[in-house]
Every structure is written in structure tokens, then in C-alpha cells.
Design a protein around this motif. Structure first.
Motif, PDB file in Angstrom:
ATOM      1  N   TYR A 103       5.461   2.364  -1.123  1.00  0.00           N
ATOM      2  CA  TYR A 103       4.116   1.648  -1.138  1.00  0.00           C
ATOM      3  C   TYR A 103       3.767   1.006   0.016  1.00  0.00           C
ATOM      4  O   TYR A 103       2.524   1.102   0.544  1.00  0.00           O
ATOM      5  CB  TYR A 103       4.336   0.759  -2.301  1.00  0.00           C
ATOM      6  CG  TYR A 103       4.378   1.360  -3.759  1.00  0.00           C
ATOM      7  CD1 TYR A 103       3.343   1.685  -4.531  1.00  0.00           C
ATOM      8  CD2 TYR A 103       5.758   1.513  -4.060  1.00  0.00           C
ATOM      9  CE1 TYR A 103       3.713   2.123  -5.515  1.00  0.00           C
ATOM     10  CE2 TYR A 103       5.933   2.086  -5.411  1.00  0.00           C
ATOM     11  CZ  TYR A 103       4.827   2.580  -6.212  1.00  0.00           C
ATOM     12  OH  TYR A 103       5.078   2.998  -7.489  1.00  0.00           O
ATOM     13  N   CYS A 104       4.604   0.005   0.554  1.00  0.00           N
ATOM     14  CA  CYS A 104       4.249  -0.904   1.614  1.00  0.00           C
ATOM     15  C   CYS A 104       3.950  -0.335   2.861  1.00  0.00           C
ATOM     16  O   CYS A 104       2.940  -0.785   3.584  1.00  0.00           O
ATOM     17  CB  CYS A 104       5.370  -2.024   1.726  1.00  0.00           C
ATOM     18  SG  CYS A 104       5.897  -2.563   0.138  1.00  0.00           S
ATOM     19  N   ARG A 105       4.631   0.829   3.210  1.00  0.00           N
ATOM     20  CA  ARG A 105       4.694   1.495   4.502  1.00  0.00           C
ATOM     21  C   ARG A 105       3.742   2.733   4.364  1.00  0.00           C
ATOM     22  O   ARG A 105       3.747   3.149   5.189  1.00  0.00           O
ATOM     23  CB  ARG A 105       6.092   1.787   4.977  1.00  0.00           C
ATOM     24  CG  ARG A 105       6.847   0.703   5.219  1.00  0.00           C
ATOM     25  CD  ARG A 105       6.602   0.102   6.567  1.00  0.00           C
ATOM     26  NE  ARG A 105       7.477  -0.831   7.043  1.00  0.00           N
ATOM     27  CZ  ARG A 105       7.154  -1.959   8.119  1.00  0.00           C
ATOM     28  NH1 ARG A 105       6.260  -1.862   8.659  1.00  0.00           N
ATOM     29  NH2 ARG A 105       8.213  -2.523   8.111  1.00  0.00           N
ATOM     30  N   THR A 106       3.397   3.216   3.244  1.00  0.00           N
ATOM     31  CA  THR A 106       2.579   4.587   3.188  1.00  0.00           C
ATOM     32  C   THR A 106       1.386   4.230   2.457  1.00  0.00           C
ATOM     33  O   THR A 106       0.295   4.737   3.111  1.00  0.00           O
ATOM     34  CB  THR A 106       3.789   5.692   2.546  1.00  0.00           C
ATOM     35  OG1 THR A 106       4.889   5.544   3.314  1.00  0.00           O
ATOM     36  CG2 THR A 106       3.091   6.910   2.450  1.00  0.00           C
ATOM     37  N   ASP A 107       1.183   4.013   1.044  1.00  0.00           N
ATOM     38  CA  ASP A 107       0.091   3.861   0.235  1.00  0.00           C
ATOM     39  C   ASP A 107       0.161   2.747  -0.660  1.00  0.00           C
ATOM     40  O   ASP A 107       0.357   2.808  -1.572  1.00  0.00           O
ATOM     41  CB  ASP A 107      -0.064   5.364  -0.240  1.00  0.00           C
ATOM     42  CG  ASP A 107      -1.266   5.299  -1.214  1.00  0.00           C
ATOM     43  OD1 ASP A 107      -2.247   4.412  -1.011  1.00  0.00           O
ATOM     44  OD2 ASP A 107      -1.295   6.670  -1.959  1.00  0.00           O
ATOM     45  N   SER A 108      -0.332   1.632  -0.006  1.00  0.00           N
ATOM     46  CA  SER A 108      -0.539   0.219  -0.773  1.00  0.00           C
ATOM     47  C   SER A 108      -1.555   0.582  -1.969  1.00  0.00           C
ATOM     48  O   SER A 108      -1.622  -0.266  -2.946  1.00  0.00           O
ATOM     49  CB  SER A 108      -0.951  -0.642   0.076  1.00  0.00           C
ATOM     50  OG  SER A 108      -2.227  -0.406   0.536  1.00  0.00           O
ATOM     51  N   SER A 109      -2.356   1.648  -1.988  1.00  0.00           N
ATOM     52  CA  SER A 109      -3.551   1.787  -2.995  1.00  0.00           C
ATOM     53  C   SER A 109      -2.759   2.082  -4.519  1.00  0.00           C
ATOM     54  O   SER A 109      -3.543   1.790  -5.366  1.00  0.00           O
ATOM     55  CB  SER A 109      -4.579   2.814  -2.688  1.00  0.00           C
ATOM     56  OG  SER A 109      -3.876   4.015  -2.691  1.00  0.00           O
ATOM     57  N   GLN A 110      -1.637   2.442  -4.480  1.00  0.00           N
ATOM     58  CA  GLN A 110      -0.810   3.005  -5.517  1.00  0.00           C
ATOM     59  C   GLN A 110      -0.074   1.566  -5.948  1.00  0.00           C
ATOM     60  O   GLN A 110       0.767   1.745  -7.000  1.00  0.00           O
ATOM     61  CB  GLN A 110       0.144   3.988  -5.141  1.00  0.00           C
ATOM     62  CG  GLN A 110      -0.503   5.323  -4.990  1.00  0.00           C
ATOM     63  CD  GLN A 110      -1.859   5.768  -5.974  1.00  0.00           C
ATOM     64  OE1 GLN A 110      -1.381   5.754  -7.015  1.00  0.00           O
ATOM     65  NE2 GLN A 110      -3.028   5.902  -5.364  1.00  0.00           N
ATOM     66  N   CYS A 111       0.017   0.533  -5.377  1.00  0.00           N
ATOM     67  CA  CYS A 111       0.968  -0.448  -5.620  1.00  0.00           C
ATOM     68  C   CYS A 111       0.137  -1.601  -6.637  1.00  0.00           C
ATOM     69  O   CYS A 111      -0.822  -2.023  -6.505  1.00  0.00           O
ATOM     70  CB  CYS A 111       1.277  -1.355  -4.274  1.00  0.00           C
ATOM     71  SG  CYS A 111       1.935  -3.091  -4.342  1.00  0.00           S
ATOM     72  N   ALA A 112       0.871  -1.942  -7.626  1.00  0.00           N
ATOM     73  CA  ALA A 112       0.327  -2.822  -8.709  1.00  0.00           C
ATOM     74  C   ALA A 112       0.193  -4.092  -8.252  1.00  0.00           C
ATOM     75  O   ALA A 112      -0.989  -4.733  -8.340  1.00  0.00           O
ATOM     76  CB  ALA A 112       1.339  -2.986  -9.804  1.00  0.00           C
ATOM     77  N   ARG A 113       0.840  -4.532  -7.166  1.00  0.00           N
ATOM     78  CA  ARG A 113       0.510  -5.993  -6.709  1.00  0.00           C
ATOM     79  C   ARG A 113      -0.924  -6.249  -5.687  1.00  0.00           C
ATOM     80  O   ARG A 113      -1.612  -6.864  -5.850  1.00  0.00           O
ATOM     81  CB  ARG A 113       1.924  -6.352  -5.834  1.00  0.00           C
ATOM     82  CG  ARG A 113       2.934  -6.821  -6.338  1.00  0.00           C
ATOM     83  CD  ARG A 113       4.056  -7.387  -5.490  1.00  0.00           C
ATOM     84  NE  ARG A 113       3.879  -8.728  -5.358  1.00  0.00           N
ATOM     85  CZ  ARG A 113       4.063  -9.772  -5.993  1.00  0.00           C
ATOM     86  NH1 ARG A 113       4.919  -9.734  -6.698  1.00  0.00           N
ATOM     87  NH2 ARG A 113       3.627 -10.913  -5.416  1.00  0.00           N
ATOM     88  N   PHE A 114      -0.575  -4.932  -5.073  1.00  0.00           N
ATOM     89  CA  PHE A 114      -1.807  -4.602  -4.221  1.00  0.00           C
ATOM     90  C   PHE A 114      -3.240  -4.633  -5.026  1.00  0.00           C
ATOM     91  O   PHE A 114      -4.461  -5.218  -4.848  1.00  0.00           O
ATOM     92  CB  PHE A 114      -1.812  -3.454  -3.424  1.00  0.00           C
ATOM     93  CG  PHE A 114      -3.096  -3.161  -2.475  1.00  0.00           C
ATOM     94  CD1 PHE A 114      -3.064  -4.012  -1.048  1.00  0.00           C
ATOM     95  CD2 PHE A 114      -4.230  -2.606  -2.594  1.00  0.00           C
ATOM     96  CE1 PHE A 114      -3.904  -3.778  -0.056  1.00  0.00           C
ATOM     97  CE2 PHE A 114      -5.181  -2.716  -1.642  1.00  0.00           C
ATOM     98  CZ  PHE A 114      -4.982  -3.355  -0.459  1.00  0.00           C
ATOM     99  N   MET A 115      -3.257  -3.859  -6.177  1.00  0.00           N
ATOM    100  CA  MET A 115      -4.535  -3.738  -7.111  1.00  0.00           C
ATOM    101  C   MET A 115      -4.824  -4.897  -7.601  1.00  0.00           C
ATOM    102  O   MET A 115      -5.922  -5.135  -7.441  1.00  0.00           O
ATOM    103  CB  MET A 115      -3.808  -2.741  -8.007  1.00  0.00           C
ATOM    104  CG  MET A 115      -3.808  -1.333  -7.848  1.00  0.00           C
ATOM    105  SD  MET A 115      -3.164  -0.321  -9.565  1.00  0.00           S
ATOM    106  CE  MET A 115      -2.716   1.015  -8.639  1.00  0.00           C
ATOM    107  N   VAL A 116      -3.994  -5.729  -8.161  1.00  0.00           N
ATOM    108  CA  VAL A 116      -4.477  -7.204  -8.474  1.00  0.00           C
ATOM    109  C   VAL A 116      -5.044  -7.971  -7.543  1.00  0.00           C
ATOM    110  O   VAL A 116      -5.983  -8.546  -7.538  1.00  0.00           O
ATOM    111  CB  VAL A 116      -3.206  -7.671  -9.343  1.00  0.00           C
ATOM    112  CG1 VAL A 116      -3.729  -9.220  -9.725  1.00  0.00           C
ATOM    113  CG2 VAL A 116      -2.740  -7.038 -10.434  1.00  0.00           C
ATOM    114  N   ALA A 117      -4.276  -8.098  -6.323  1.00  0.00           N
ATOM    115  CA  ALA A 117      -4.901  -8.952  -5.244  1.00  0.00           C
ATOM    116  C   ALA A 117      -6.032  -8.449  -4.697  1.00  0.00           C
ATOM    117  O   ALA A 117      -6.930  -9.262  -4.405  1.00  0.00           O
ATOM    118  CB  ALA A 117      -3.800  -8.801  -4.065  1.00  0.00           C
TER     119      ALA A 117
END
Ligand code: SF4
Length: 73
Positions: free
Chosen positions: A31-45
Motif C-alpha cells: 500500500y504505502c510504497r506502491t498503491d495508496s489508492s487501495q488503502c483504507a486509511r488513505f481513502m478516509v483521509a
């Protein structure tokens, strides 16, 4: 492949969550190094701002993120 824009301040990436999973490094890579668009934390933020992200939300908890974004949680 790109680092998440939230990397520097993210409690998950900086090992500040109460229960870091044993697979944390693999999750960070995915997630953090490749594709943050799939990260739950990123989605909410991204939509509601970083203060709306629950302390204990893990990157893989996308269903929970959706519930928060839809006002169901
Ligand atoms: S956990 Fe999510 S928001 Fe935090 S740095 Fe990784 S991809 Fe970004």
C-alpha cells in the motif's frame, strides 16, 4: 509504483499503531510504497481529512473505510 503522500505523518507507516501486524512490512510495501489508492486509511483521509481516520484503522480494512465514508460508521 509511488510512495503514498501521507507516508511521513501516517501512524501505520511509522509503526505508531497499538497493534502492528506481523506482516506490517509486506503491507507497507503493497500500500504505502506502491498503491495508496487501495488503502483504507488513505481513502478516509483523502475525503474527510486525516483527523477522521480512526487510530486503529488498518490499510486492508476497506469495508470499514467505505462505511465511514458513507456515514454508516
Ligand atoms: S497506511 Fe495508507 S495512508 Fe498510511 S502511508 Fe500507508 S498507504 Fe498511506
Amino acid at each position: 509504483m509511488a510512495d503514498c503522500t501521507r507516508l511521513a505523518k501516517c501512524p501505520f507507516f511509522n509503526d505508531q499503531m497499538a497493534d502492528m501486524p506481523s506482516m506490517a512490512n509486506i503491507i507497507k510495501q503493497r500500500y504505502c510504497r506502491t498503491d495508496s489508492s487501495q488503502c483504507a486509511r488513505f481513502m478516509v483521509a483523502d475525503v474527510l481529512g486525516p483527523e477522521a481516520v480512526p487510530q486503529d484503522l488498518y490499510p486492508s480494512q476497506v469495508d470499514r473505510a467505505r462505511a465511514i465514508l458513507e456515514g454508516r460508521a
